[in-house]
Design a protein around this motif. Structure first.
Motif, mmCIF file in Angstrom:
data_model
loop_
_atom_site.group_PDB
_atom_site.id
_atom_site.type_symbol
_atom_site.label_atom_id
_atom_site.label_comp_id
_atom_site.label_asym_id
_atom_site.label_seq_id
_atom_site.Cartn_x
_atom_site.Cartn_y
_atom_site.Cartn_z
ATOM 1 N N LYS A 68 49.844 -69.429 -66.453
ATOM 2 C CA LYS A 68 50.245 -68.090 -66.865
ATOM 3 C C LYS A 68 50.497 -67.164 -65.667
ATOM 4 O O LYS A 68 50.978 -66.049 -65.841
ATOM 5 C CB LYS A 68 49.159 -67.451 -67.753
ATOM 6 C CG LYS A 68 48.862 -68.200 -69.045
ATOM 7 C CD LYS A 68 47.677 -67.571 -69.763
ATOM 8 C CE LYS A 68 47.297 -68.328 -71.029
ATOM 9 N NZ LYS A 68 48.212 -68.040 -72.136
ATOM 10 N N ASP A 198 47.006 -65.629 -75.772
ATOM 11 C CA ASP A 198 48.290 -65.209 -76.332
ATOM 12 C C ASP A 198 48.138 -64.833 -77.806
ATOM 13 O O ASP A 198 47.760 -65.659 -78.638
ATOM 14 C CB ASP A 198 49.318 -66.331 -76.199
ATOM 15 C CG ASP A 198 49.590 -66.703 -74.740
ATOM 16 O OD1 ASP A 198 49.144 -65.956 -73.862
ATOM 17 O OD2 ASP A 198 50.250 -67.732 -74.508
ATOM 18 N N TYR A 259 52.118 -67.607 -78.561
ATOM 19 C CA TYR A 259 52.002 -68.727 -77.620
ATOM 20 C C TYR A 259 53.285 -69.555 -77.557
ATOM 21 O O TYR A 259 53.853 -69.889 -78.596
ATOM 22 C CB TYR A 259 50.836 -69.623 -78.055
ATOM 23 C CG TYR A 259 50.576 -70.792 -77.138
ATOM 24 C CD1 TYR A 259 49.772 -70.632 -76.011
ATOM 25 C CD2 TYR A 259 51.136 -72.029 -77.397
ATOM 26 C CE1 TYR A 259 49.537 -71.712 -75.170
ATOM 27 C CE2 TYR A 259 50.904 -73.107 -76.553
ATOM 28 C CZ TYR A 259 50.106 -72.942 -75.437
ATOM 29 O OH TYR A 259 49.878 -73.989 -74.595
ATOM 30 N N PRO A 260 53.772 -69.906 -76.345
ATOM 31 C CA PRO A 260 53.345 -69.402 -75.035
ATOM 32 C C PRO A 260 53.976 -68.039 -74.758
ATOM 33 O O PRO A 260 55.183 -67.860 -74.941
ATOM 34 C CB PRO A 260 53.879 -70.462 -74.071
ATOM 35 C CG PRO A 260 55.097 -71.007 -74.749
ATOM 36 C CD PRO A 260 54.825 -70.948 -76.235
ATOM 37 N N GLU A 335 44.380 -73.351 -76.911
ATOM 38 C CA GLU A 335 44.472 -71.891 -77.035
ATOM 39 C C GLU A 335 44.961 -71.429 -78.401
ATOM 40 O O GLU A 335 44.362 -70.511 -78.987
ATOM 41 C CB GLU A 335 45.387 -71.354 -75.925
ATOM 42 C CG GLU A 335 45.499 -69.845 -75.904
ATOM 43 C CD GLU A 335 46.290 -69.333 -74.706
ATOM 44 O OE1 GLU A 335 46.858 -68.239 -74.804
ATOM 45 O OE2 GLU A 335 46.329 -70.038 -73.671
ATOM 46 N N PRO A 336 46.023 -72.002 -78.975
ATOM 47 C CA PRO A 336 46.469 -71.544 -80.297
ATOM 48 C C PRO A 336 45.403 -71.707 -81.371
ATOM 49 O O PRO A 336 45.311 -70.890 -82.290
ATOM 50 C CB PRO A 336 47.690 -72.434 -80.587
ATOM 51 C CG PRO A 336 48.173 -72.867 -79.247
ATOM 52 C CD PRO A 336 46.933 -73.020 -78.417
#
Length: 360
Positions: A68, A198, A259-260, A335-336
Motif C-alpha cells: 500500500k 480498505d 479493496y484494493p 483483509e477483505p
C-alpha cells in the motif's frame, strides 16, 4: 442555497413546495453527495498522485500492507468538501445546528490535514505529536459542545437519555459541555483508529450516519417524538440533510476505497467523520445509542487501550497487534474478510440501536 431558490419558486408553481419536505431533501442530499463524489473522485486521486501525496506504511505492520506504500492519501478532503457543499445546497442555513455540525467537521478535517501533511513532509507514519493533536481537537470540541449548549432549547436538550428506558432524563447542566467534549473527541479518534483497512471505517460510518439521520428526523418532529417517547429537539430534523450528505459522500468514497483501495481517507477524513457523527448524536440526544451503533469503533479503541496498558504494566501484549483489525490480519485473515465481518457486526449493532426508538 438550492433550497432557498426552490422555496422562492413556490410562488410561480406550487409543486416546488415538495422541496420543503425533509425526507425528500434528505434523499436528494444522498444523491447529490454521491454524484459529486463519483464525479470528483478520479480528478482528486489524479491530483494526489501528481503531487505524490502517498500513504506512509508502518514497518511493524502486517506485511500485506507494504504494497500500500505510496497509495494516494488525504482523500478525506473529498469527503469533507462534498459533505459541506451538499449541506449548503439543501439545508436550512438559518438553523445553528447545521452550522455547528459543518464547522466542527471542517475544523476536525483541518486538524487531520495538518497531521497527514506532517507525515508526508517527514516521510514517516507519524504526524502531529499526540499532545498537539489532542490540544487542537480539545479546542474545537469544547467550542462545539459549548455552542450546542447555548443553542439548545428546553431541559431535555441538556439531559442524558438512557436507551431502552422510558421517561429517564439525567440533567447534565453545564456538565453537558464536558460530556459533549468527550463524545466528540472520543468518537473522532475512534473512527481514526478504525481506519486501517480498505473500506473498514467508511462503511460503518455510512451505516451509523444513516441511522442517526432517522433519529434526528424523529426527534425534530413533535408528533413522532411524542409517540416514540423520545426528547423533542426543535430544529434537529435539519441534520437529516447533513446525515444524508455523509451517507452519499461515504458511498462515493467507498467506490474508490474498496479493496484494493485507490485512495485512503487519511486523518483528514477519519477525524472529520468521527466528529460529524458525534455532533449529530449529541443534537439528537442519542450519545449512548451512538456507542451501541458504533460498537466497532468502540472495540477498536478499547483494543488499543488494553494493549498499551498491558504492555506498560506487564511487558506483554494481549493482541498480536492493535487496533484489533490488525490482530486478525496477523492471525491470517485476508483483509477483505476482516472488513466485511466488521461491516456485518455494524449492521447488527445499528439495528439494535434503531430498535431503541420503539423498545422503551
Amino acid at each position: 442555497m438550492l433550497y432557498y431558490l426552490l422555496m422562492q419558486l413556490q410562488g410561480l408553481y406550487h409543486g416546488f413546495h415538495v422541496f420543503s419536505y425533509l425526507t425528500l431533501r434528505g434523499v436528494l442530499a444522498i444523491l447529490t453527495a454521491l454524484i459529486l463524489s463519483l464525479g470528483l473522485g478520479p480528478w482528486v486521486i489524479a491530483r494526489l498522485r501528481w503531487y505524490k501525496i502517498g500513504q506512509m506504511v508502518r514497518n511493524d505492520g502486517p506485511e500485506t500492507h507494504l504494497a500500500k506504500q505510496g497509495t494516494p492519501t488525504m482523500g478525506g478532503a473529498l469527503i469533507v468538501l462534498v459533505v459541506l457543499v451538499t449541506t449548503l445546497l439543501w439545508s436550512d442555513l438559518t438553523n445553528p445546528m447545521v452550522w455547528i455540525a459543518m464547522l466542527t467537521t471542517l475544523f476536525f478535517g483541518l486538524i487531520g490535514f495538518l497531521d497527514d501533511w506532517r507525515k508526508l513532509r517527514k516521510r514517516n507514519s507519524k504526524g502531529l505529536t499526540a499532545r498537539v493533536k489532542y490540544a487542537l481537537q480539545s479546542l474545537v470540541a469544547v467550542a462545539a459542545a459549548a455552542a450546542l449548549y447555548l443553542t439548545a432549547e428546553g431541559p431535555s436538550a441538556h439531559s442524558l437519555i438512557i436507551p431502552f428506558v422510558p421517561h429517564v432524563l439525567i440533567p447534565l447542566g453545564l456538565g453537558f459541555v464536558v460530556f459533549g467534549y468527550f463524545v466528540i473527541v472520543g468518537t473522532s479518534n475512534a473512527v481514526n483508529l478504525t481506519d486501517g483497512l480498505d473500506g473498514l471505517a467508511i462503511v460503518p460510518t455510512v451505516m451509523v450516519a444513516g441511522a442517526l439521520g432517522i433519529f434526528t428526523y424523529v426527534s425534530g418532529n413533535a408528533v413522532f417524538a411524542r409517540y416514540l417517547e423520545i426528547p423533542f429537539v426543535p430544529g434537529s430534523g435539519q441534520l437529516l440533510i447533513f446525515c444524508g450528505a455523509l451517507v452519499g459522500a461515504g458511498l462515493g468514497f467507498l467506490w474508490f476505497n474498496t479493496y484494493p483501495a485507490e485512495v485512503f481517507m487519511g486523518d483528514t477524513g477519519a477525524l472529520a467523520l468521527g466528529a460529524a457523527l458525534a455532533v449529530v448524536a449529541i443534537v439528537a440526544r442519542q450519545e449512548l445509542v451512538l456507542v451501541i451503533m458504533g460498537g466497532v469503533f468502540v472495540v477498536e479503541t478499547l483494543s488499543v487501550m488494553i494493549q498499551v496498558t498491558s504492555f506498560r504494566l506487564t511487558g506483554k501484549r494481549v493482541f498480536r497487534m492493535a487496533p484489533i483489525h490488525h490482530h486478525y490480519e496477523k492471525k491470517g485473515w485476508p483483509e477483505p474478510r476482516v472488513a466485511v465481518r466488521f461491516w456485518i457486526i455494524t449492521v447488527i449493532l445499528v439495528l439494535i440501536g434503531l430498535s431503541s426508538l420503539k423498545i422503551r
